[in-house]
Design a protein around this motif. Structure first.
Motif, mmCIF file in Angstrom:
data_model
loop_
_atom_site.group_PDB
_atom_site.id
_atom_site.type_symbol
_atom_site.label_atom_id
_atom_site.label_comp_id
_atom_site.label_asym_id
_atom_site.label_seq_id
_atom_site.Cartn_x
_atom_site.Cartn_y
_atom_site.Cartn_z
ATOM 1 N N GLU A 73 58.894 -79.738 67.282
ATOM 2 C CA GLU A 73 59.054 -80.070 68.676
ATOM 3 C C GLU A 73 59.362 -81.507 69.007
ATOM 4 O OE1 GLU A 73 56.160 -78.369 71.364
ATOM 5 O OE2 GLU A 73 57.176 -79.132 73.263
ATOM 6 N N SER A 74 60.425 -82.022 69.008
ATOM 7 C CA SER A 74 60.629 -83.300 68.818
ATOM 8 C C SER A 74 60.180 -84.209 70.327
ATOM 9 C CB SER A 74 62.313 -83.575 68.798
ATOM 10 O OG SER A 74 63.089 -82.944 69.864
ATOM 11 N N ALA A 75 60.053 -83.475 71.312
ATOM 12 C CA ALA A 75 59.572 -83.955 72.683
ATOM 13 C C ALA A 75 58.107 -84.571 72.350
ATOM 14 C CB ALA A 75 59.659 -83.190 73.659
ATOM 15 N N ARG A 76 57.455 -83.524 71.520
ATOM 16 C CA ARG A 76 55.689 -83.900 71.355
ATOM 17 C C ARG A 76 55.649 -84.500 70.135
ATOM 18 N NH1 ARG A 76 52.511 -78.850 73.775
ATOM 19 N NH2 ARG A 76 53.364 -78.940 76.152
ATOM 20 N N ASN A 77 56.630 -84.616 69.322
ATOM 21 C CA ASN A 77 56.636 -85.271 67.918
ATOM 22 C C ASN A 77 55.575 -84.476 67.146
ATOM 23 O OD1 ASN A 77 57.568 -86.971 65.822
ATOM 24 N ND2 ASN A 77 56.680 -88.714 66.531
ATOM 25 N N THR A 78 55.691 -82.990 67.148
ATOM 26 C CA THR A 78 54.700 -82.187 66.620
ATOM 27 C C THR A 78 55.337 -81.254 65.578
ATOM 28 O OG1 THR A 78 53.320 -82.424 68.410
ATOM 29 C CG2 THR A 78 52.888 -80.446 66.826
ATOM 30 N N LEU A 79 54.855 -81.079 64.450
ATOM 31 C CA LEU A 79 55.129 -80.116 63.400
ATOM 32 C C LEU A 79 54.407 -79.094 63.317
ATOM 33 C CD1 LEU A 79 57.501 -79.898 60.909
ATOM 34 C CD2 LEU A 79 55.449 -80.996 59.430
ATOM 35 N N TYR A 80 54.996 -77.606 63.361
ATOM 36 C CA TYR A 80 54.375 -76.667 63.285
ATOM 37 C C TYR A 80 54.371 -75.534 62.111
ATOM 38 C CZ TYR A 80 53.949 -77.659 68.413
ATOM 39 O OH TYR A 80 53.765 -78.170 69.525
ATOM 40 N N LEU A 81 53.410 -74.996 61.380
ATOM 41 C CA LEU A 81 53.828 -73.994 60.563
ATOM 42 C C LEU A 81 53.009 -72.656 61.152
ATOM 43 C CD1 LEU A 81 54.721 -73.554 57.691
ATOM 44 C CD2 LEU A 81 52.480 -73.886 56.849
ATOM 45 N N GLN A 82 54.056 -71.470 61.483
ATOM 46 C CA GLN A 82 53.623 -70.573 61.808
ATOM 47 C C GLN A 82 53.276 -69.664 60.356
ATOM 48 O OE1 GLN A 82 52.751 -69.081 64.730
ATOM 49 N NE2 GLN A 82 52.358 -67.027 63.842
#
Length: 124
Positions: A73-82
């Motif tokens: 999520e670029s807006a939050r500069n957050t990387l996820y791993l589902q």
């Protein structure tokens, strides 16, 4: 200064799901590369999933294809791993990583920034 902070690890039964998050501060490469790695006791660190932040291209280890999904999520500069359909062999410390120069997406040496890790434990 780049700082990566993981969260979302925990204990889950086999077949369950978890979502890991990585808050990235100071990492502003539009064409960067970010990934998730894991390391179990006595084993080498292995690449799990990676994403090029510019193109959105993703890469997965064969062992997690179809079960894990990496996103950003670029807006939050957050990387996820589902992580779905978790197995006991997924038990490991999971690390978020970011690269300044790109390279082999699932190769640890490609990355020069690392988080502290978050533990995932899957029981049978």
């Amino acid at each position: 200064q780049v700082q990566l902070v993981e969260s979302g690890g925990g204990s889950v039964q086999a077949g369950g799901s978890l979502t890991l998050s990585c808050a990235a501060s100071g990492y502003t490469y539009r064409r960067g590369l970010m990934g998730w790695f894991r390391q179990a006791p006595g084993k080498e660190r292995e690449g799990v999933a990676a994403i090029y932040t510019g193109t959105g291209s993703t890469y997965y280890a064969d062992s997690v294809k179809g079960r894990f999904t990496i996103s950003r999520e670029s807006a939050r500069n957050t990387l996820y791993l589902q992580m779905n359909s978790l197995k006991p062999e997924d038990t490991a410390m999971y690390y978020c990583a970011a690269s300044s120069w790109g390279g082999g997406p699932l190769v640890a040496g490609t990355y020069n920034y690392w988080g502290q890790g978050t533990q995932v434990t899957v029981s049978s």
